[in-house]
Design an enzyme around this catalytic site. Structure first.
Site, PDB file in Angstrom:
ATOM      1  N   ASP A   8      31.431   3.334 -15.926  1.00 59.67           N
ATOM      2  CA  ASP A   8      30.954   3.083 -17.289  1.00 59.67           C
ATOM      3  C   ASP A   8      29.914   1.965 -17.189  1.00 59.67           C
ATOM      4  O   ASP A   8      29.483   1.588 -16.087  1.00 59.67           O
ATOM      5  CB  ASP A   8      32.124   2.763 -18.244  1.00 59.67           C
ATOM      6  CG  ASP A   8      32.712   1.372 -18.015  1.00 59.67           C
ATOM      7  OD1 ASP A   8      32.343   0.703 -17.019  1.00 59.67           O
ATOM      8  OD2 ASP A   8      33.555   0.949 -18.837  1.00 59.67           O
ATOM      9  N   CYS A  65      34.738   0.509 -13.469  1.00 60.54           N
ATOM     10  CA  CYS A  65      34.506   0.100 -14.852  1.00 60.54           C
ATOM     11  C   CYS A  65      34.561  -1.428 -14.807  1.00 60.54           C
ATOM     12  O   CYS A  65      34.412  -2.011 -13.729  1.00 60.54           O
ATOM     13  CB  CYS A  65      35.496   0.735 -15.823  1.00 60.54           C
ATOM     14  SG  CYS A  65      37.233   0.336 -15.565  1.00 60.54           S
ATOM     15  N   THR A  67      37.028  -3.537 -15.116  1.00 62.18           N
ATOM     16  CA  THR A  67      38.152  -3.985 -14.288  1.00 62.18           C
ATOM     17  C   THR A  67      38.563  -2.978 -13.226  1.00 62.18           C
ATOM     18  O   THR A  67      39.337  -3.317 -12.328  1.00 62.18           O
ATOM     19  CB  THR A  67      39.396  -4.215 -15.176  1.00 62.18           C
ATOM     20  OG1 THR A  67      39.664  -2.968 -15.856  1.00 62.18           O
ATOM     21  CG2 THR A  67      39.172  -5.325 -16.186  1.00 62.18           C
ATOM     22  N   HIS A  98      48.465   4.730   3.683  1.00 58.63           N
ATOM     23  CA  HIS A  98      49.792   5.084   3.172  1.00 58.63           C
ATOM     24  C   HIS A  98      49.755   6.024   1.967  1.00 58.63           C
ATOM     25  O   HIS A  98      50.653   6.850   1.811  1.00 58.63           O
ATOM     26  CB  HIS A  98      50.560   3.815   2.755  1.00 58.63           C
ATOM     27  CG  HIS A  98      51.158   3.079   3.918  1.00 58.63           C
ATOM     28  ND1 HIS A  98      52.034   2.035   3.769  1.00 58.63           N
ATOM     29  CD2 HIS A  98      51.003   3.251   5.266  1.00 58.63           C
ATOM     30  CE1 HIS A  98      52.395   1.593   4.967  1.00 58.63           C
ATOM     31  NE2 HIS A  98      51.769   2.297   5.891  1.00 58.63           N
ATOM     32  N   HIS A 133      54.876   9.066   4.989  1.00 59.43           N
ATOM     33  CA  HIS A 133      54.061   8.811   3.799  1.00 59.43           C
ATOM     34  C   HIS A 133      53.720  10.111   3.066  1.00 59.43           C
ATOM     35  O   HIS A 133      53.578  10.119   1.849  1.00 59.43           O
ATOM     36  CB  HIS A 133      52.791   8.047   4.173  1.00 59.43           C
ATOM     37  CG  HIS A 133      53.098   6.772   4.881  1.00 59.43           C
ATOM     38  ND1 HIS A 133      53.769   5.736   4.262  1.00 59.43           N
ATOM     39  CD2 HIS A 133      52.893   6.388   6.163  1.00 59.43           C
ATOM     40  CE1 HIS A 133      53.933   4.758   5.142  1.00 59.43           C
ATOM     41  NE2 HIS A 133      53.422   5.130   6.295  1.00 59.43           N
TER      42      HIS A 133
HETATM   43  C1  RB5 Z   1      34.517  -1.943 -21.274  1.00 57.25           C
HETATM   44  O1  RB5 Z   1      34.138  -3.095 -21.969  1.00 57.25           O
HETATM   45  C2  RB5 Z   1      35.779  -2.207 -20.477  1.00 57.25           C
HETATM   46  O2  RB5 Z   1      36.880  -2.154 -21.316  1.00 57.25           O
HETATM   47  C3  RB5 Z   1      35.897  -1.205 -19.362  1.00 57.25           C
HETATM   48  O3  RB5 Z   1      34.794  -1.301 -18.517  1.00 57.25           O
HETATM   49  C4  RB5 Z   1      37.108  -1.330 -18.456  1.00 57.25           C
HETATM   50  O4  RB5 Z   1      37.231  -2.616 -17.957  1.00 57.25           O
HETATM   51  C5  RB5 Z   1      38.368  -0.768 -18.976  1.00 57.25           C
HETATM   52  O5  RB5 Z   1      39.395  -0.706 -18.269  1.00 57.25           O
END
Ligand code: RB5
Length: 146
Positions: A8, A65, A67, A98, A133
């Site tokens: 994203d 994304c 995180t 694994h 595994h």
């Molecule tokens: C977008 O702002 C953010 O929520 C997305 O990139 C991600 O971190 C969601 O898990």
């Protein structure tokens, strides 16, 4: 190796950086978007890459994304997909050794570019050990069919 990538807006910059890195290492990258920093919804890109991996259009996926969390959650909803979100090298290697993870996820707002390169190398250079595994992975995949 043929690698599918997707992100994203939160992972866009890291995706572009890692795409270039992989191409310099002679990997073939298929970019499923997004293609700018304009705000988009990560499930769409997680699903696109996951479908490409599940359909064997690409061998593995690398997704980002902000995180790595949301996009990996979305990708793992596709049958046959095991997406691992990691932020250090040891887990990246073990995700393959694994867990035979077929998608690697990272957070563009979590890991720096040099660390991301090391994570990608650790994942791609590792081999699934199989054996005990495989039995555990079979149990994960059976959950999909319940
Ligand atoms: C977008 O702002 C953010 O929520 C997305 O990139 C991600 O971190 C969601 O898990």
């Amino acid at each position: 190796m043929k690698i599918g990538m997707g992100s994203d807006h939160g992972g866009y910059e890291l995706k572009e950086f890692i795409k270039e890195y992989l191409e310099t290492k002679q990997h073939e990258v298929v970019d499923y978007g997004t293609y700018s920093t304009e705000s988009v919804d990560y499930p769409e890109y997680g699903e696109k890459v996951a479908n490409a991996v599940a359909d064997k259009e690409v061998e593995v996926g690398i997704i980002m994304c902000g995180t790595g969390l949301g996009i990996s959650m979305a990708a793992s909803k596709v049958n046959g997909i095991r997406a691992a979100v990691v932020s250090e090298e040891y887990s990246a290697r073990m995700a393959m050794v694994h867990n035979n993870a077929n998608i690697l996820a990272m957070g563009g707002r979590v890991v720096g570019k040099d660390l991301a390169k090391s994570i990608v190398d650790a994942y791609l250079n590792a081999e699934f050990e199989g054996g005990r595994h495989q039995k555990r992975i079979d149990k994960i995949m059976k959950i999909e069919n319940k």
